[in-house]
Write a protein that holds these residues in place. Structure first.
Motif, short mmCIF file in Angstrom:
data_model
loop_
_atom_site.label_atom_id
_atom_site.label_comp_id
_atom_site.label_asym_id
_atom_site.label_seq_id
_atom_site.Cartn_x
_atom_site.Cartn_y
_atom_site.Cartn_z
N GLU A 162 0.70 -1.25 0.07
CA GLU A 162 0.04 0.23 -0.16
C GLU A 162 0.99 1.33 -0.20
N LEU A 163 2.04 1.17 0.71
CA LEU A 163 2.82 2.34 0.88
C LEU A 163 3.56 2.56 -0.48
N GLN A 164 4.05 1.37 -1.11
CA GLN A 164 4.37 1.45 -2.60
C GLN A 164 3.60 2.10 -3.49
N ARG A 165 2.31 1.61 -3.40
CA ARG A 165 1.61 2.03 -4.33
C ARG A 165 1.28 3.56 -4.47
N ASN A 166 1.47 4.17 -3.12
CA ASN A 166 1.34 5.65 -3.05
C ASN A 166 2.61 6.39 -2.97
N GLY A 167 3.38 5.65 -3.62
CA GLY A 167 4.96 6.45 -3.89
C GLY A 167 6.28 6.28 -3.22
N ALA A 168 6.02 5.41 -1.79
CA ALA A 168 7.09 5.37 -1.02
C ALA A 168 8.00 4.15 -1.91
N VAL A 169 9.30 4.52 -1.12
CA VAL A 169 10.45 3.36 -1.37
C VAL A 169 10.74 2.83 -0.23
N ILE A 170 10.37 1.47 -0.13
CA ILE A 170 10.59 0.43 1.17
C ILE A 170 11.79 -0.37 0.93
N TYR A 171 12.28 -0.42 2.35
CA TYR A 171 13.54 -1.27 2.79
C TYR A 171 13.20 -1.99 4.16
N TYR A 172 13.72 -2.97 4.40
CA TYR A 172 13.49 -3.83 5.35
C TYR A 172 15.03 -4.02 6.13
N GLY A 173 14.62 -4.17 7.73
CA GLY A 173 15.94 -4.18 8.63
C GLY A 173 16.61 -5.40 8.43
N ASN A 174 16.06 -6.28 8.09
CA ASN A 174 16.64 -7.77 7.82
C ASN A 174 17.63 -8.35 8.79
N HIS A 175 16.97 -7.89 10.28
CA HIS A 175 18.06 -8.21 11.22
C HIS A 175 17.64 -9.65 11.94
N GLN A 176 18.38 -10.06 12.90
CA GLN A 176 17.86 -11.54 13.52
C GLN A 176 16.60 -11.32 14.10
N SER A 177 16.00 -12.47 14.35
CA SER A 177 14.82 -12.60 15.16
C SER A 177 14.90 -12.25 16.58
N ALA A 178 15.86 -12.69 17.06
CA ALA A 178 16.15 -12.65 18.54
C ALA A 178 17.55 -12.29 18.91
N ALA A 179 17.76 -11.25 19.50
CA ALA A 179 18.92 -10.89 20.06
C ALA A 179 18.94 -9.84 21.02
N SER A 180 19.82 -9.46 21.68
CA SER A 180 19.85 -8.39 22.67
C SER A 180 19.60 -6.95 21.98
N VAL A 181 19.03 -6.00 22.64
CA VAL A 181 18.98 -4.69 21.98
C VAL A 181 20.24 -4.13 21.43
N PRO A 182 21.53 -4.07 22.30
CA PRO A 182 22.73 -3.67 21.52
C PRO A 182 23.11 -4.39 20.47
N ASP A 183 22.92 -5.79 20.07
CA ASP A 183 23.36 -6.79 19.24
C ASP A 183 22.37 -6.24 17.99
N ALA A 184 21.23 -6.32 18.36
CA ALA A 184 20.10 -5.87 17.17
C ALA A 184 20.49 -4.46 16.38
N ALA A 185 20.79 -3.47 17.59
CA ALA A 185 21.11 -2.36 17.14
C ALA A 185 22.31 -2.20 16.14
N ARG A 186 23.42 -2.90 16.37
CA ARG A 186 24.36 -2.84 15.55
C ARG A 186 24.25 -3.36 14.30
N GLU A 187 23.50 -4.52 14.11
CA GLU A 187 22.96 -4.97 12.82
C GLU A 187 22.25 -4.00 12.03
N LEU A 188 21.26 -3.35 12.59
CA LEU A 188 20.52 -2.33 12.14
C LEU A 188 21.43 -1.11 11.57
N THR A 189 22.19 -0.74 12.34
CA THR A 189 23.29 0.26 11.80
C THR A 189 23.95 0.07 10.57
#
Length: 409
Positions: A162-189
């Motif tokens: 729906e967002l793409q249909r209205n012009g948005a460009v979408i990406y995904y985090g692609n990080h692990q399903s379960a990790a500590s906040v600091p570890d997930a944060a490093r992946e997302l960075t």
């Protein structure tokens, strides 16, 4: 109208034809039978029953063809029927009277789906040229805990399309399903830097659900993601933790926790997680865990959204959203069954996270629609692809992104 909705409409039409023609034919055949039985019966019966029997046989064949075309079509193409109504239809299909009630439920459900989706299609066509979600920076969708971004099962349901249909460009985090906040944060960075370097977009607008909001706050505050983030919108994020999680960790034996952790980590590894850490993720979602995180990275009281504010969030638009589920039975599994427990400990909640934990940033949106259903933690990411009366989750995200565009982001 999309092909799927056109097929749904065709299926409903066939079922309605079946409904009414069956009633009319049954009444006509019954009247004919009564006439034969109340007339000069031996002669009338002898002369009329073959024709009546043939009419019955033709009616059964024709009505069966109409019914099966209609029911197979809606079963294949409808999203809103869901598993429950489909099962009701199968179980009640062989029970007189109950099968008619089930058929009316199916017709009503699919008819409403056709109406809703057709209106949505018209709305999107009417504003297509405006591209209201074509933001300056692309949108990064960040999932919560115990899920991953996959093409087979889109965590965000129908929202990205729906967002793409209205012009948005979408990406995904692609990080692990379960990790500590600091570890997930490093992946997302790392993921954000990769997007920026690959596309030259400069920054991203982040929309993060549940624990993903904590991961992104840490990424901005401690991992160097701040220069690459234009905005952060957290959706049903437990910024101050989940009180019932603290309680469960106290009551569940350590041996049992270890067994669950081992089983989950093994399964997650097979599904692509490099270093899954079930218990680290759980501990970071408790009130005690979030208190530690907030002491390290700062809580909402330090934010106003002003570019003059010092620190890593300076110049980043920060906002949050939370929702209320009315009852555990009005949500859908799996993210609703803990509703009574969360209500006992923390008050009004979405099935997992309570209202006091949601607010963060310069603006907070509280969703509490009219009616008896409410909006669950899972509803906020369209996990069950359900059209909820009074709340169009796809349009809600469209308006979030459209507002970011209006702010030049």
């Amino acid at each position: 109208m999309t092909g799927r909705i056109a097929a749904c409409r065709f299926g409903v039409i066939m079922l309605r034809i079946f409904w009414w023609t069956t009633l009319i034919a049954t009444a006509a055949l019954a009247a004919s039978l009564i006439t034969m039985l109340t007339s000069d019966w031996p002669a009338t019966w002898a002369n009329g029953w073959p024709g009546w029997a043939i009419a019955v046989a033709i009616t059964i064949i024709v009505e069966s063809i109409i019914f099966w075309i209609g029911i197979i079509t809606v079963y294949i193409t409808s999203v809103q029927l869901g598993i429950k109504i489909r099962v009701i239809g199968v179980l009640c299909g062989w029970i007189p009277i109950a099968n008619l009630i089930a058929l009316r439920l199916i017709i009503r459900t699919v008819s409403e789906e056709v109406r809703f989706e057709s209106a949505k299609e018209r709305l999107d066509r009417s504003r297509a040229a405006a591209r209201i979600c074509a933001t300056r920076y692309p949108v990064l969708l960040v999932h919560g805990v115990f899920f991953r971004d996959t093409k087979a099962l889109n965590y965000w349901g129908r929202i990205p399309a729906e967002l793409q249909r209205n012009g948005a460009v979408i990406y995904y985090g692609n990080h692990q399903s379960a990790a500590s906040v600091p570890d997930a944060a490093r992946e997302l960075t790392d993921r954000i830097r990769q997007i920026v370097q690959t596309t030259g977009c400069g920054k991203v607008n982040v929309i993060a659900h549940s624990k993903g909001g904590l991961d992104m706050r840490y990424a901005i505050a401690r991992c160097g993601a701040a220069p690459y983030v234009a905005s952060l919108t957290t959706i049903n994020t437990p910024h101050r933790g989940c009180g019932f999680a603290d309680y469960l960790l106290e009551k569940i034996p350590l041996a049992t926790q270890k067994q669950v952790e081992s089983a989950y980590n093994a399964a997650a590894s097979h599904l692509g997680d490099k270093q899954p850490d079930f218990m680290a993720a759980v501990h970071d979602l408790t009130q005690a865990g979030c208190a530690r995180l907030n002491a390290e990275i700062g809580d909402s009281n330090e934010l106003s959204g002003s570019a003059s504010i010092a620190g890593p969030f300076a110049g980043i638009v920060c906002q949050s959203v939370g929702s209320k589920l009315a009852h555990a039975t009005t949500g859908k599994f799996p993210l609703n069954f803990t509703y009574p427990l969360v209500k006992w400990f923390d008050g009004p909640n979405d099935g997992l996270v309570a209202q006091p934990s949601f607010p963060w940033g310069e603006h907070f949106t509280w969703l509490e629609p009219n009616g008896t259903r409410g909006i669950s933690h899972a509803d906020m990411i369209d996990l069950n692809r359900e059209n909820i009366p009074g709340f169009d989750v796809r349009e809600f995200y469209v308006q979030i992104v459209a507002a970011l565009k209006q702010r030049g982001l």
